[in-house]
Design a protein around this motif. Structure first.
Motif, mmCIF file in Angstrom:
data_model
loop_
_atom_site.group_PDB
_atom_site.id
_atom_site.type_symbol
_atom_site.label_atom_id
_atom_site.label_comp_id
_atom_site.label_asym_id
_atom_site.label_seq_id
_atom_site.Cartn_x
_atom_site.Cartn_y
_atom_site.Cartn_z
ATOM 1 N N SER A 3 30.742 3.235 -18.237
ATOM 2 C CA SER A 3 29.675 3.273 -19.303
ATOM 3 C C SER A 3 28.312 2.471 -18.618
ATOM 4 O O SER A 3 27.373 2.913 -18.469
ATOM 5 C CB SER A 3 29.929 2.841 -20.588
ATOM 6 N N ILE A 4 28.546 1.396 -18.400
ATOM 7 C CA ILE A 4 27.443 0.368 -18.098
ATOM 8 C C ILE A 4 26.813 0.731 -16.434
ATOM 9 O O ILE A 4 25.726 0.749 -16.272
ATOM 10 C CB ILE A 4 27.953 -1.091 -18.069
ATOM 11 N N ARG A 41 36.513 4.513 -6.555
ATOM 12 C CA ARG A 41 37.715 4.407 -5.955
ATOM 13 C C ARG A 41 37.912 5.204 -4.890
ATOM 14 O O ARG A 41 37.682 6.688 -5.303
ATOM 15 C CB ARG A 41 38.808 4.374 -7.054
ATOM 16 N N ASN A 74 31.938 -8.910 -19.516
ATOM 17 C CA ASN A 74 31.962 -9.695 -20.550
ATOM 18 C C ASN A 74 32.973 -10.613 -20.441
ATOM 19 O O ASN A 74 33.771 -10.671 -19.472
ATOM 20 C CB ASN A 74 32.344 -8.787 -21.804
ATOM 21 N N ASP A 122 23.086 -4.411 -24.485
ATOM 22 C CA ASP A 122 23.270 -3.076 -24.674
ATOM 23 C C ASP A 122 24.758 -2.354 -24.720
ATOM 24 O O ASP A 122 25.733 -2.676 -24.741
ATOM 25 C CB ASP A 122 23.050 -2.649 -22.974
ATOM 26 N N ALA A 179 26.831 1.506 -24.319
ATOM 27 C CA ALA A 179 26.837 2.781 -23.929
ATOM 28 C C ALA A 179 28.332 3.263 -24.000
ATOM 29 O O ALA A 179 29.421 2.511 -23.745
ATOM 30 C CB ALA A 179 26.399 3.086 -22.333
ATOM 31 N N GLU A 197 39.821 -7.217 -22.632
ATOM 32 C CA GLU A 197 39.269 -8.262 -21.966
ATOM 33 C C GLU A 197 39.625 -9.509 -22.710
ATOM 34 O O GLU A 197 38.899 -10.518 -22.354
ATOM 35 C CB GLU A 197 37.755 -7.886 -21.792
HETATM 36 N N1 NDP Z 1 30.153 -0.269 -22.423
HETATM 37 C C1 NDP Z 1 29.548 -1.070 -23.120
HETATM 38 O O1 NDP Z 1 28.636 -0.888 -24.269
HETATM 39 C C2 NDP Z 1 29.290 -2.636 -22.786
HETATM 40 C C3 NDP Z 1 30.214 -3.073 -21.888
HETATM 41 N N2 NDP Z 1 30.021 -4.510 -21.428
HETATM 42 C C4 NDP Z 1 30.787 -5.027 -20.541
HETATM 43 O O2 NDP Z 1 30.472 -4.313 -19.294
HETATM 44 C C5 NDP Z 1 31.587 -4.407 -18.418
HETATM 45 C C6 NDP Z 1 31.829 -2.759 -17.934
HETATM 46 O O3 NDP Z 1 32.286 -1.854 -19.220
HETATM 47 P P1 NDP Z 1 32.355 -0.357 -19.146
HETATM 48 O O4 NDP Z 1 31.196 0.030 -18.452
HETATM 49 O O5 NDP Z 1 32.447 -0.087 -20.567
HETATM 50 O O6 NDP Z 1 33.722 -0.169 -18.730
HETATM 51 P P2 NDP Z 1 34.495 1.283 -18.139
HETATM 52 O O7 NDP Z 1 35.877 0.773 -18.167
HETATM 53 O O8 NDP Z 1 33.618 2.389 -18.865
HETATM 54 O O9 NDP Z 1 33.750 1.338 -16.587
HETATM 55 C C7 NDP Z 1 34.576 0.572 -15.638
HETATM 56 C C8 NDP Z 1 34.614 1.469 -14.374
HETATM 57 O O10 NDP Z 1 35.060 0.733 -13.176
HETATM 58 C C9 NDP Z 1 35.628 1.377 -12.675
HETATM 59 N N3 NDP Z 1 36.611 0.698 -11.664
HETATM 60 C C10 NDP Z 1 37.509 -0.328 -11.757
HETATM 61 N N4 NDP Z 1 37.940 -1.003 -10.724
HETATM 62 C C11 NDP Z 1 37.347 -0.455 -9.767
HETATM 63 C C12 NDP Z 1 37.428 -0.534 -8.342
HETATM 64 N N5 NDP Z 1 38.295 -1.187 -7.682
HETATM 65 N N6 NDP Z 1 36.565 0.239 -7.528
HETATM 66 C C13 NDP Z 1 35.781 1.084 -8.021
HETATM 67 N N7 NDP Z 1 35.813 1.396 -9.417
HETATM 68 C C14 NDP Z 1 36.478 0.475 -10.170
HETATM 69 C C15 NDP Z 1 36.702 2.359 -13.330
HETATM 70 O O11 NDP Z 1 37.294 3.206 -13.021
HETATM 71 P P3 NDP Z 1 39.054 3.500 -13.461
HETATM 72 O O12 NDP Z 1 38.782 4.038 -14.844
HETATM 73 O O13 NDP Z 1 39.618 4.385 -12.484
HETATM 74 O O14 NDP Z 1 39.491 1.981 -13.379
HETATM 75 C C16 NDP Z 1 35.509 2.563 -14.391
HETATM 76 O O15 NDP Z 1 34.941 3.554 -14.083
HETATM 77 C C17 NDP Z 1 32.940 -4.910 -19.329
HETATM 78 O O16 NDP Z 1 32.980 -6.085 -18.927
HETATM 79 C C18 NDP Z 1 32.312 -4.640 -20.560
HETATM 80 O O17 NDP Z 1 32.845 -5.623 -21.435
HETATM 81 C C19 NDP Z 1 29.216 -5.164 -22.130
HETATM 82 C C20 NDP Z 1 28.458 -4.836 -23.252
HETATM 83 C C21 NDP Z 1 28.416 -3.434 -23.765
#
Ligand code: NDP
Ligand code: KPL
Length: 304
Positions: free
Chosen positions: A16-17, A37, A109, A133, A135, A269
């Motif tokens: 999302s982010i 990945r 986070n 934010d 998403a 988390e």
């Molecule tokens: N979404 C939100 O509204 C908010 C999020 N945050 C923080 O932002 C951070 C991200 O959150 P969010 O976007 O929701 O998380 P998501 O789970 O939506 O996205 C994380 C992405 O990272 C990928 N990923 C993980 N490990 C790897 C790797 N080794 N190589 C490549 N890609 C990888 C995951 O793939 P796979 O699924 O294959 O593991 C997934 O697509 C978190 O810490 C969250 O707490 C903070 C505020 C708001």
């Protein structure tokens, strides 16, 4: 469209982010590549894809370049948008691609994952971000922006960055640089520590934590969090319980991010939120029975 004079950003983590930042980087004229990945890119079989963002009822489509983490070219500017528990491993997977003066921006986070990365990569300029934010991912590279918040970015390493200030100008993003990101991260962690784990345990909306039994627990968690953070040297003039109460009122209908993770059978988390506090408490010889009980109750329900 990419501008050859401006830095090229690589976004690691197409969730999302990651999608939100990618769309805003592209919209603002930066070159941007999303790192997946390797197995994900193989399965996709394509090096470009549409990224679809819906915000305020408008949908925009951006064509994004995709590369496999660890197998592509040089990275000068990296934004890490994985969850906290994947962040260090993800950055390690691209370590061989980082240029000597690469900037790394961490948007996780909680606390702990950012410091682990800064310690592992002391030669790089490492920034951490704290964002309100919101998403969510509808499908691969298809996101809904749930709310426009504020993002703070600040250095957690000694190396300066020449490109970070450009992020403050991203379109439709409220991004500000701070010299004290630690305080922003801790202030958000403190709020999350009193809400997320408990809401996940009770399987309830944020507003339900205002009800009497739950609110007693919220009150105890806030008191313990304040005691731990104060003893660790963090000074904040606000009353945590008042702040948490306001958040519970204003986000009353929300299913918090941790409960969403639990409902989707994803790891949480919490180890970087309440777990981080318990680590501090142990170092400081503080008991924190409420946080211990919460984490134990969650563990008994299989919530990690
Ligand atoms: N979404 C939100 O509204 C908010 C999020 N945050 C923080 O932002 C951070 C991200 O959150 P969010 O976007 O929701 O998380 P998501 O789970 O939506 O996205 C994380 C992405 O990272 C990928 N990923 C993980 N490990 C790897 C790797 N080794 N190589 C490549 N890609 C990888 C995951 O793939 P796979 O699924 O294959 O593991 C997934 O697509 C978190 O810490 C969250 O707490 C903070 C505020 C708001
Ligand atoms: C503030 C709160 C609790 C809003 O739901 C949040 O940050 C989250 O869900 O992680």
């Amino acid at each position: 469209m990419g501008n050859t004079d401006s830095p090229h950003w690589h976004v690691l983590g197409a969730g999302s982010i990651g999608c939100l930042w990618t769309s805003k980087l592209l919209q603002s004229g930066f070159a941007c590549t999303v790192l997946l990945r390797p197995e994900k890119l193989d399965a996709l079989g394509s090096f470009s894809h549409d990224l679809i963002l819906t915000e305020n009822g408008n949908t925009t489509t951006h064509t994004v370049s995709l590369e496999a983490a660890g197998t592509s070219g040089q990275i000068d500017n990296l934004i890490v948008t994985t969850k906290a528990f994947n962040a260090l491993k993800a950055v390690r997977s691209v370590a061989g691609q980082l240029s000597p003066s690469a900037t790394i921006v961490l948007l996780q986070n909680g606390m702990g994952s950012q410091q682990a990365i800064a310690e592992t990569f002391p030669e790089h300029s490492v920034y951490a971000g704290s964002t309100t934010d919101g998403a969510w991912l509808e499908d691969f590279l298809k996101i809904q922006r749930a709310g426009s918040g504020k993002t703070w970015l600040g250095s957690i390493s000694t190396e300066p960055s020449s490109s970070i200030s450009m992020l403050a100008g991203l379109q439709d993003m409220d991004i500000e640089l701070t010299t004290d990101i630690q305080s922003k991260l801790l202030a958000k962690l403190a709020i999350n520590s009193a809400i997320n784990g408990l809401a996940a345990l009770q399987n309830c909306r944020n507003g339900d934590l205002l009800l009497s039994d739950n609110f007693r627990t919220v009150t105890q968690l806030c008191k313990e969090t304040e005691e731990i953070l104060l003893a660790s040297g963090f000074r904040d003039n606000t009353n945590l319980l008042d702040v948490v109460k306001q958040v519970l009122i204003s986000t009353g209908d929300n299913i918090c991010s941790t409960l969403q993770d639990v409902r989707h059978q994803r790891p949480t988390e919490l180890a970087w939120i309440n777990g981080y506090l318990l680590g501090l408490a142990e170092t400081l010889n503080i008991e924190a029975p409420g946080h211990h009980r919460l984490m134990n109750d969650l563990a008994r329900q299989g919530i990690q």
